[in-house]
Write an enzyme that holds these catalytic residues in place. Structure first.
Site, PDB file in Angstrom:
ATOM      1  N   GLY A   1       0.778  -1.227   0.000  1.00  0.00           N
ATOM      2  CA  GLY A   1       0.000   0.000   0.000  1.00  0.00           C
ATOM      3  C   GLY A   1       0.812   1.281   0.000  1.00  0.00           C
ATOM      4  O   GLY A   1       0.259   2.364  -0.230  1.00  0.00           O
TER       5      GLY A   1
ATOM      6  N   ASP B   1      17.542   7.502  -4.810  1.00  0.00           N
ATOM      7  CA  ASP B   1      18.030   6.136  -4.644  1.00  0.00           C
ATOM      8  C   ASP B   1      19.534   6.136  -4.412  1.00  0.00           C
ATOM      9  O   ASP B   1      20.305   6.628  -5.246  1.00  0.00           O
ATOM     10  CB  ASP B   1      17.716   5.318  -5.902  1.00  0.00           C
ATOM     11  CG  ASP B   1      18.259   3.897  -5.808  1.00  0.00           C
ATOM     12  OD1 ASP B   1      17.503   3.005  -5.390  1.00  0.00           O
ATOM     13  OD2 ASP B   1      19.448   3.683  -6.162  1.00  0.00           O
TER      14      ASP B   1
ATOM     15  N   TYR C   1      27.558   2.736  -2.486  1.00  0.00           N
ATOM     16  CA  TYR C   1      27.865   3.939  -3.273  1.00  0.00           C
ATOM     17  C   TYR C   1      28.730   4.908  -2.483  1.00  0.00           C
ATOM     18  O   TYR C   1      29.287   5.850  -3.052  1.00  0.00           O
ATOM     19  CB  TYR C   1      26.580   4.664  -3.688  1.00  0.00           C
ATOM     20  CG  TYR C   1      25.642   3.884  -4.571  1.00  0.00           C
ATOM     21  CD1 TYR C   1      26.008   2.665  -5.150  1.00  0.00           C
ATOM     22  CD2 TYR C   1      24.357   4.359  -4.826  1.00  0.00           C
ATOM     23  CE1 TYR C   1      25.133   1.960  -5.951  1.00  0.00           C
ATOM     24  CE2 TYR C   1      23.477   3.654  -5.630  1.00  0.00           C
ATOM     25  CZ  TYR C   1      23.856   2.452  -6.189  1.00  0.00           C
ATOM     26  OH  TYR C   1      22.970   1.764  -6.984  1.00  0.00           O
TER      27      TYR C   1
ATOM     28  N   LYS D   1      20.421   0.563   0.051  1.00  0.00           N
ATOM     29  CA  LYS D   1      20.592  -0.873  -0.164  1.00  0.00           C
ATOM     30  C   LYS D   1      21.684  -1.429   0.752  1.00  0.00           C
ATOM     31  O   LYS D   1      22.690  -0.759   1.026  1.00  0.00           O
ATOM     32  CB  LYS D   1      20.975  -1.148  -1.624  1.00  0.00           C
ATOM     33  CG  LYS D   1      20.075  -0.496  -2.646  1.00  0.00           C
ATOM     34  CD  LYS D   1      20.569  -0.761  -4.070  1.00  0.00           C
ATOM     35  CE  LYS D   1      19.910   0.185  -5.044  1.00  0.00           C
ATOM     36  NZ  LYS D   1      20.409   1.569  -4.940  1.00  0.00           N
TER      37      LYS D   1
ATOM     38  N   HIS E   1      21.134  -5.525  -2.088  1.00  0.00           N
ATOM     39  CA  HIS E   1      21.752  -4.995  -3.303  1.00  0.00           C
ATOM     40  C   HIS E   1      21.939  -6.051  -4.390  1.00  0.00           C
ATOM     41  O   HIS E   1      21.855  -5.751  -5.578  1.00  0.00           O
ATOM     42  CB  HIS E   1      23.118  -4.374  -2.951  1.00  0.00           C
ATOM     43  CG  HIS E   1      23.563  -3.328  -3.914  1.00  0.00           C
ATOM     44  ND1 HIS E   1      24.158  -2.158  -3.516  1.00  0.00           N
ATOM     45  CD2 HIS E   1      23.493  -3.250  -5.260  1.00  0.00           C
ATOM     46  CE1 HIS E   1      24.447  -1.418  -4.575  1.00  0.00           C
ATOM     47  NE2 HIS E   1      24.055  -2.066  -5.646  1.00  0.00           N
TER      48      HIS E   1
END
Length: 298
Positions: free
Chosen positions: A13, A47, A52, A77, A110
């Site tokens: 939802g 994101d 990263y 992630k 990931h």
């Protein structure tokens, strides 16, 4: 035709903006300015990932932008070096601290880790606990195949809300997307413009750029849009989420300016037909901690 970024309703939802900004390969310095530029332009999905190494800058940019936290959908992630139940819970705390947030909207594994799927399952079970505890609003995975999704489902309780995978006109992932549709999983495209074929080509002498394909170029001329805008419009009309990466303010704005035109069904099908079945990124089967030995600092 909506002139606003549509929302996709996840299987629990929660609503997620269809189009967002990705920060893969953005340096910390670039990340801060690009996220602020995106939020000012109207993006509401950002994101990032532990691997990263720019989560801290994403959080700082959100705070600096003036956009209310509740209006921003933040994805990060868990990296494979932190798979396993207890390690995953600890790694989540590190990500949350770096982001400077009280919760994360979407938390993804990931990669699958075929060489240690037990640890993959443990990590996802930790994500299930974070969801139950209200520390994340939705959980999912990235780069999972249909078989890996089935194997995960056999050992866990919560169906992933999202599977973030390589999708672009030259690699449309029809079978995987059909599997997602059957199970209520949203397909989110990384490298939605096919950039993986440019910055990481399998054959440097045969770089395949979807943005240069005549089908895309002709449509860009027809609609007076850039090839990138045509491809991003194709993603949105296909019911996908896309997270193009850029660090240039003008390109960030351009990538978001795709809600004032619509491709016909025939034009969308023409882009679908560009599929080669060949991925640009590495297949999940080759991912292991030896080949991808990133270690996430605290």
């Amino acid at each position: 035709m909506s002139t606003r970024n549509p929302f996709l309703t996840l299987n629990n939802g929660v609503q997620m903006p269809a189009l967002g900004l990705g920060v893969f390969q953005s340096t910390p310095e670039q990340t801060s300015s690009s996220v602020v530029a995106a939020l000012v332009r109207g993006y509401r999905l950002i994101d990032t990932a532990a691997a990263y190494l720019n989560e801290r800058q994403v959080g700082e940019a959100i705070a600096r932008s003036g956009v209310p936290r509740s209006d921003v959908f933040v994805t990060t992630k868990l990296w494979i070096s932190d798979y396993g139940y207890e390690r995953a819970l600890r790694a989540f705390d590190v990500s949350l601290r770096k982001l400077g947030l009280e919760y994360i909207d979407l938390y993804l594994l990931h990669q699958p880790l075929p060489s240690d799927f037990e640890a993959t399952v443990g990590a996802y079970q930790a994500a299930e606990k974070l969801l139950a505890d209200g520390r994340v609003r939705a959980i999912g995975v990235s780069n999972f195949s249909p078989k890996q999704l089935e194997d995960l489902a056999a050992r866990t309780r919560v169906v992933p809300a999202v599977n973030q995978v390589e999708v672009h006109p030259f690699f449309t992932q029809r079978e995987l997307r059909a599997h997602h549709a059957r199970h209520g999983i949203v397909t989110q495209a990384w490298s939605p413009l096919g950039g993986v074929n440019v910055y990481m080509p399998g054959d440097p002498k045969a770089v395949k750029n979807p943005l240069a394909h005549p089908v895309v170029v002709v449509l860009s001329e027809k609609y007076r849009k850039t090839p990138a805008q045509v491809v991003l419009r194709w993603h949105v009309q296909s019911g996908l989420s896309a997270i193009p990466k850029s660090v240039r303010p003008e390109r960030i704005a351009e990538n978001f300016d795709v809600f004032d035109f619509a491709l016909t069904a025939e034009e969308g099908a023409a882009i679908d037909a560009l599929d080669t079945g060949v991925r640009g990124g590495p297949p999940a089967e080759v991912v292991d901690s030896m080949r991808f030995s990133i270690s996430i600092p605290d």
